[in-house]
Structure formats: C-alpha cells, structure tokens
Design an enzyme around this catalytic site. Sequence first.
Site, PDB file in Angstrom:
ATOM      1  N   LYS A   1       0.712  -1.215   0.015  1.00 23.16           N
ATOM      2  CA  LYS A   1       0.089  -0.066  -0.001  1.00 23.16           C
ATOM      3  C   LYS A   1       0.926   1.298   0.085  1.00 23.16           C
ATOM      4  O   LYS A   1       0.471   2.326  -0.475  1.00 23.16           O
ATOM      5  CB  LYS A   1      -0.874   0.142   1.305  1.00 23.16           C
ATOM      6  CG  LYS A   1      -2.172  -0.937   1.249  1.00 23.16           C
ATOM      7  CD  LYS A   1      -3.117  -0.890   2.309  1.00 23.16           C
ATOM      8  CE  LYS A   1      -4.115  -2.068   2.210  1.00 23.16           C
ATOM      9  NZ  LYS A   1      -5.022  -1.781   3.327  1.00 23.16           N
ATOM     10  N   ARG A   2       2.052   1.384   0.476  1.00 23.16           N
ATOM     11  CA  ARG A   2       2.836   2.188   0.803  1.00 23.16           C
ATOM     12  C   ARG A   2       3.591   2.506  -0.556  1.00 23.16           C
ATOM     13  O   ARG A   2       4.155   3.706  -0.961  1.00 23.16           O
ATOM     14  CB  ARG A   2       3.863   2.119   1.589  1.00 23.16           C
ATOM     15  CG  ARG A   2       3.379   2.373   3.179  1.00 23.16           C
ATOM     16  CD  ARG A   2       4.540   2.073   4.250  1.00 23.16           C
ATOM     17  NE  ARG A   2       5.221   0.628   3.852  1.00 23.16           N
ATOM     18  CZ  ARG A   2       4.832  -0.383   4.645  1.00 23.16           C
ATOM     19  NH1 ARG A   2       3.727  -0.289   5.144  1.00 23.16           N
ATOM     20  NH2 ARG A   2       5.568  -1.398   4.475  1.00 23.16           N
TER      21      ARG A   2
END
Length: 467
Positions: free
Chosen positions: A239-240
């Site tokens: 997600k990052r």
Amino acid sequence: MTDGPRFRFAPSPTGSFHVGGARTALHNWALAQRLGGTFVLRIEDTDEARNRPEWTQAIVEALAWIGISADDPHFEGPHFQSEYADAHIAAAQRLFADGFAYYCDLTGEQVQARAKELGLTGYDGYSRDRGLEPGPGRVLRFRVPDGQTIVHDQVRGEVTFDNSTIEDFVLLRGNGTPVFLLANVVDDIEMAITNVVRAEEHLPNTPKQQMLWEALGHTAPQWAHVPVLVNEQRKKLSKRRDKVALEQYRDEGYLADAMVNYLMTLGWTPPGDSEIAPWPKIEAAFRLEDVTHSPAFFDVKKLAAFNGDYIRMMPLAEFVERAGAELPSDWDRDRFAAIAPHIQQRLTTMREVPGKVDFLFWDCADMIYDEPSWDKAFGADWALALLGEVRAAYAALEDWNADALKAALEDVMASHEVKLGKAQAPVRVAVTGRSVGPPLFESLEVLGATETLCRLDGAIGRAGRER
C-alpha cells in the site's frame, strides 16, 4: 444459510480495500457459488486503534462493486470478530485445562536473553513443566507436540512442517487478551468454516492453526493458499509503494467486470483461447487445483487493456448511459450520444470520456487551444490559406454530414498538395483546440455548421494576427 461448504473472507477494516484481498474474495465467491455453499464475510475488528466504521462500510461496498452482493443467498454476514471475544477466552481456558497449553511468566526481554544465551532463535519452552497458574503478566502458550504437521493444501499439495521449528506460540497475552492466531481459529470453528482460501503469506501460520483445530476437538478446514501479487520488480504489492486500492481503480473509471476478470487471471487462466471471459464461465471453470504456485504479477497496463476491451464490448446504449455518469449535468446528452460511437473504441477508462468530448460543449467565444498543438498546426505556410478555403467550402455545403465535410476538405487540400493527415491538422485544432480526438468529420457533423464556422472564423482571425 445454504447447505454445502462454507468459505470465509476475513479482512481487517484498517484501510482501503487491497486488490489482493479482492482476488481472494473472488476465489472464495466463485467456489461458494459453484459448489452451492456459503461465502461468510467476517470483519476482523479487534485492532481498536486502527479500526474505523467507515472502513467496514467501504469493504461491503467494494465487495458489492465486484459482484459479491450481501443480497445474494450465498452471502452471509458481516460478522465481527469482536463479538466472539468470550469464545476466544473460553477456548484458551479449555486448552489450558486439557493440557494443550501452559502459562509462562517470562517477559519478552527474558525470552530474547535466554535465546541468545542458548544459541536459539526463539522461545525454548522454559515454562512447559513449571505448572504455573494464570497470573498478572503471564502469557498462555500452546504446547507444540513433537513430530511433524502435514498440511493438505489444494493449491500446493502436501506441505510438511517439522514441529521442532515451531516454538510454543502465545495464545493469550500477559494482559489476558487473545492473539489473532487463536481468535482466527475460534471464529472459524464458531462459524463452521469448512474451507480456508487465502494468500500464501499465511501458509507459515497454518500448522499452528491446524494444531489448534485438532486440540479443540475439530477437524481442520480444507486449506488453500493462492500466490501473492507482486509488482513489476517482483516485490509483494505494498500500500505504501504501489497502486493497490480497489476503490481507486473504481473511481478512475475501471469497469467492475474488467477488474473481476483480470483479477481472476492472476495465478489462474480461464479455459479457451482468450483470457477475456464472463463471470459465469469463470465461476464454472475455476478450480483451486489449477492455480499456479508462482507469484502473480499485477500488471496495471494489462488491466488497462482488459478495461479497454470491456468498454468496447459494451452495447452502445449501455455505454452511453454509463458514460453519462462521467459528464457534467449541463452537457447535452443527445449531443454526447451522437459522438459516443466514435469515442467508445478509443477509451481505456470511463474517466477519459469528458476529456474526449469536452470541445463539443464549449461556446465559440470560449475556445481553449493547446498551444503546442496550435504552433504545430499553423507553423506551415499553407495552413492559414487552407483554413480559409475550407471555411468557404463548408459554408457552401448543402448537406452537413461527415462524408460531405471530408470531401470538401479533400477538394481544398488538392490545390495545396498536402495529404489528408496534414490538411486535417489546422481544421482539427481550430475546431477542437487540440491535435488529437474523435474522428474529425464526425465531430464536425455533431458540432453543427453554425458552431463549426464560428470556430473556424476565430482561428483564422488569430492565425492572421500572428502572421
């Protein structure tokens, strides 16, 4: 509740809905549907610091978008892990009473110190035979048996774990709260889950969970661990770092059917000559035994290609209706419907629709030109003269249609000894403000004679002033 196998999907409401989670949900949904079973949605909401109610609603909405509807008879839930807290504690107490677990008073620092002293990598079973009772700060640990644990996995076959590599793992923390591993198993037992289909990253926990199932007097579910999704560097999607939020693709104009089809091809291939397949065909053909072991590359470019294919396959009336949702409310829907067949074949996402047709809804006096396109189109010595002659030819047309407009331009360009591609450039920029867009003559037909001639006059005036 339907008869048959019971599958579960158990996300945590701690953020956006990951495309990897969406694929896992679809695997469970396809099997539940085909086998006449149940898809159980369980929200694992015990992380109070990170959980937010809106994330739970987002999960339900995201599932509905990809066709997993709470209104379907195969759907059950959502259940919430927090509602089963008493059952988690009761199971831990039972494991202790039956000798499958014991209390340990070592702190984390003491465990690490002993491991370093003994040359180990983890807990050494120090309190196994000390006979400790529950007490403040004491954790409850599972007594891992000697031997091996064999996990029968529908994707990976028979996977053997040497129990000597598995330390006596914690069931209850020092404050008496259950760890996720225990809660997960108890929830599955309480909900009569028969099949656990999830990503391979959970495989290392499976022997521990299988031990807990058996110690609690139940037969473990049928396991299946599907390959993780990776990016183009073959790193697990993050997600990052990566674009992984299902909601983001939805909001950018990707079609649910295209997303579903693409996700199902990650680690598995539909039968036939094409990966493009409708859901009924996918559901009928999907088998865990056919899923590959290798990590699956989530290729955004390929997803975009899938989406373009699905847009082109839409019936025109459906496309017009769906595209209308992307347009400002004051744009003439009839005018859009007239140009729609000419842009449908040129789209990657539905969000591109307004940018393809916005010029049709401008007023002549408010023309916006892309300056690099203008400079290129009117850089040739012949461009202004050609545009003036085209304007005169168009003003004299009796029939304002694409064929007549093209023929008139071809008559003019012959005297300038330029080909159609170049001759179109100043006309296109004059009328649409840019060098690319829907087919020119169809666009002029939809725009109409009055607006087209007005725009040609405006461009001729500007180009003349710049000479």
